[in-house]
Scaffold this motif. Structure first.
Motif: not given
Length: 836
Positions: A598-608
């Protein structure tokens, strides 16, 4: 069980006998083999059967150069004689087929307890000595083979990874044919001969495996020759196939899509089997030529051989006036008291003597010219060495960062990796497949199908499309296919509903035993990792209910050898992309990735995300107080849904109890937490840097308590009640996601309650407001339950991206919005009904 005759014939069925005449293949095998070829094959069989029997019994006098003594017999008689004569028979005739057609051929042995037959044949062809000089084709090598069998210093009693040429752990029956189908996929020139024991044929996995040919595209893949060895008995009972007459047998296999030939002329068994194998090879070539010529045969009937030979053939006919040959009594060791009983010792002497081993093997361990001529001249084609031609093929995996998602948005982990997997499949047309139960679209991985297709040759819409997705509603069959695919050098995935991944539990365990033993050899090459992706997790089964809520597959992985097991809980789409790209590039591991569809928040950027995944676990500063310094409590989320509840609770605490200092930790790599020999385990210093030495740590964990509790046990700072674990508690029904979390006491309300209680022990500002805080939380929980019961849904916005006040952190501004009005707690994470 009373037997008045050995090898009894099956009772006649009520089926018209014309069925057998119509469906079975009749071949004229009379004088099929030239006399010299026949003589060579018989010599090989005699030598192999002698060695197989001697391995079970002898610790001295390996070539019977004098009369046997009781002191020549091993103190522990271990092994399974009953299946050995059939296995050596097939081995000899596969050698003949290889010599005639220069075949690339693998021999998969379903009755893996017949290891003496395979080891004897491997010694005769020189493959054992090729990989280990201790087993050279000399008298010294022969003695080591015979005397060491089924002892701590020799080969074990089953076919294992220590057996050259094997791709199948034979200890647990049922998987041989499934493994064989996987091995020939994308290997156009490979033929796998798979012997299926008639006892093994009763297993559930084998019943499903008969359908495997329907997923083999003859234009792009090799072929399997199933040989069903019907010797009519298991360890103490008749087999189902052994009680079926010709009409029943041929009708059964015809219904599965095969044309069947029955081999049973015992007086001319070599002509019979050689003729039948030649027929099978010819039929395979016809099917493949049609497909590769652009005119595929629709629903081709692949060849199958039923080999009917007595159990324990050529062994003792009777022991103590009871039939042995042709009965269940020959299953293991026919003469169990030969080390003490004079009569049995004499019987063993007669048994071994009738092979006339001195005609086949010289006193210095050299094989006769007849035996040698039964073995392929091209060493690269030997059954024990063919795997050298099937090395690991590294997978081309694109940079996952170009598929990354913007922080603060919402994305399904499965949809995100589906796009990446589509590129992987497109870049690896002949070396990558997905073996999925009929759930690929349900699990939101169907982006894979943008550039490839399903592969089901009996379906006109997917026939001949070169599809790289195998979908069958049989986890066991798919798992076996994946094993065969991996062990012949390729890469694959096993995506599944979380609750049903454990159906293949013992298959994974057996496979990892095999992989563990490959590391104990000097000649086995690395293989690409076996990768599980499990989703449709317990928290997402609000539509299917309690039966679909089962995270027990995690424990299966945790019980594997630490050097192999890897368990990942990516919290968002970017961490999942990073983790799956790493796993696809890895080798020799068993990787489990658990995530949300299910869709969930994206918390971290690619680098993070990359940095977080490399670390295995880290402090999420954007949702911690003062970047996590000097916390009152540590909140730790492990798993996508669990982490969202932790982050949501941290957001609410900013408004509900601003004096409470929180550190939020997320664990991506579960293995960092354990205190054991696992290479990823954190040192005590690192563990305490993350979780402190003395503050309460509140885990919100995706699986069962015993998983995490067992890993934390023994950590020097995990004493008393400092660590608490909320997790799946076997509470479920058809309900909403938030209600499932509340039922299992791992919702944001439960995290809040645990946090304020734990913090009150050291923070007086929290302590003085504790009754009010608990009242607020309890009231909000009840109002949420009332809403769900009334509206049959979760409150709107409950799973939106949490917001935080401005802090010193690496998180972008979208996650650090201004502090809300203390008098108005109506936010997306703090619904209107939170206050009166």
């Amino acid at each position: 069980m009373v037997l008045d005759t050995p090898n009894p014939q099956a009772e006649r069925s009520l089926l018209p006998q014309e069925v057998a005449d119509l469906l079975s293949v009749k071949l004229d095998h009379k004088d099929f083999l030239e006399k010299d070829v026949l003589s060579n094959v018989v010599a090989f069989r005699r030598a192999a059967n002698y060695l197989a029997a001697s391995m079970i019994f002898l610790k001295e006098n390996s070539l019977l150069e004098r009369e046997l003594r009781h002191s020549d017999i091993k103190p522990r008689l271990l092994g399974h004689w009953g299946t050995c004569p059939g296995l050596t028979l097939v081995y000899a005739h596969l050698n003949l087929l290889i010599r005639r057609h220069d075949l690339d051929c693998l021999y998969v042995v379903g009755p893996g307890h017949g290891a003496p037959a395979i080891l004897a044949s491997l010694w005769l062809e020189g493959s054992l000595g090729h990989y280990d000089e201790a087993y050279s084709r000399t008298r010294k090598g022969l003695d080591r083979l015979v005397y060491g069998f089924s002892t701590p210093t020799g080969f074990p009693s089953h076919v294992t990874a220590l057996t050259p040429g094997s791709i199948h752990e034979g200890g647990e029956l049922g998987y041989a044919l499934a493994v064989s189908w996987g091995a020939v996929m994308d290997k156009r020139d490979l033929v796998v001969c798979c012997v299926v024991g008639d006892g093994e044929a009763e297993t559930a996995t084998m019943h499903a495996s008969w359908q495997g040919h329907k997923y083999i595209d003859p234009a792009e893949s090799g072929a399997v020759i199933p040989i069903v060895h019907v010797n009519k008995y298991k360890i103490a009972n008749p087999t189902q196939l052994g009680t079926m007459d010709d009409a029943e047998t041929t009708a059964y296999f015809a219904g599965h899509g095969y044309q069947t030939v029955i081999v049973r002329d015992l007086d001319n068994i070599d002509d019979d089997l050689a003729c039948s194998l030649e027929w099978a090879h010819t039929e395979i070539k016809k099917i493949q030529a049609a497909a590769r010529g652009g005119k595929p045969i629709v629903k081709p009937r692949w060849p199958l051989i039923v080999l009917q030979s007595p159990k324990g053939w050529t062994g003792p006919q009777k022991v103590e006036d009871q039939f042995v040959e042709g009965t269940f009594r020959s299953h293991q060791v026919p003469l169990m008291t030969a080390a003490k009983d004079d009569t049995e010792l004499e019987q063993l002497q007669d048994w071994l003597g009738k092979y006339h081993v001195s005609e086949l093997i010289t006193p210095d361990g050299q094989i006769s010219e007849q035996v040698r001529k039964a073995i392929p001249d091209n060493n690269a084609k030997l059954l024990g060495r063919i795997l050298d031609k099937l090395p690991r093929e590294p997978l081309s995996v694109p940079d996952w960062r170009k598929y990354a998602h913007k922080i603060g948005t919402q994305e399904s982990c499965m949809r995100a990796i589906g796009v990446l997997l589509d590129s992987v499949a497109n870049d690896n047309k002949q070396g990558f497949r997905i073996f999925s139960p009929d759930e690929l679209a349900s699990n939101k991985l169907d982006a894979v199908l943008d550039n490839t297709a399903r592969n089901f040759q009996w379906d006109e819409t997917t026939r001949g499309k070169g599809g790289q997705v195998i979908e069958i509603l049989s986890e066991n069959l798919l798992h076996g296919m994946l094993q065969g695919y991996l062990l012949t050098g390729r890469s694959g995935l096993f995506p599944s509903y979380e609750s049903f991944a454990s159906i293949a539990h013992t298959m994974l365990v057996q496979y990892e035993k095999f992989i563990k033993q490959t590391h104990e050899t000097t000649w086995r090459k690395p293989v690409n990792s076996i990768n599980y992706i499990v989703t449709s997790t317990f928290a997402e089964q609000f539509h299917n209910g309690y039966s679909h809520q089962n995270p027990s597959v995690i424990q299966t992985f945790l019980n594997l050898k630490p050097q192999a097991a890897r368990v990942y809980f990516p919290a968002d789409a970017n961490t999942f992309l990073s983790s799956v790209a790493h796993c696809l590039r890895s080798k020799n591991y068993a990787n489990l990735l658990v995530g949300s569809k299910q869709p969930k928040p994206v918390f971290l950027s690619a680098d993070e995300a990359d940095a977080h995944c490399r670390a295995g676990a880290s402090v999420w500063k954007f949702c911690s107080t003062d970047d996590g310094l000097d916390p009152d409590v540590v909140l730790c989320g492990i798993g996508s849904e669990m982490t969202l509840e932790v982050v949501s609770a941290a957001s609410i605490l900013r408004r509900l109890a601003p004096a409470l200092r929180v550190r939020v930790v997320n664990v991506n790599d579960l293995m960092v937490l354990g205190q054991n020999e696992h290479p990823h385990s954190f040192s005590e210093t690192t563990f305490e840097a993350l979780f402190t030495t003395d503050r309460p740590v509140l885990f919100n964990y995706h699986g069962y308590h015993i998983d995490l509790g067992g890993m934390l046990f023994g950590r020097r700072s995990c004493t008393g009640a400092r660590m608490s674990i909320a997790c799946y508690r076997e509470e479920g029904t058809t309900t909403t996601m938030l209600d499932l979390m509340m039922r299992n006491k791992c919702s944001r309300f439960d995290v809040l309650e645990r946090a304020v209680l734990a913090a009150s022990a050291r923070n007086d500002r929290v302590k003085v407001d504790l009754p009010v805080l608990l009242g607020e939380i309890g009231h909000a929980r009840q109002k949420c339950k009332d809403f769900i019961n009334a509206e049959d849904k979760d409150p709107d916005g409950m799973f939106d991206t949490p917001t935080f006040e401005d802090t010193e952190s690496f998180s972008p501004s979208i996650l650090r919005q201004g502090k809300p009005d203390r008098n108005n707690l109506s936010t997306k994470d703090f619904p209107d009904f939170w206050v009166n």
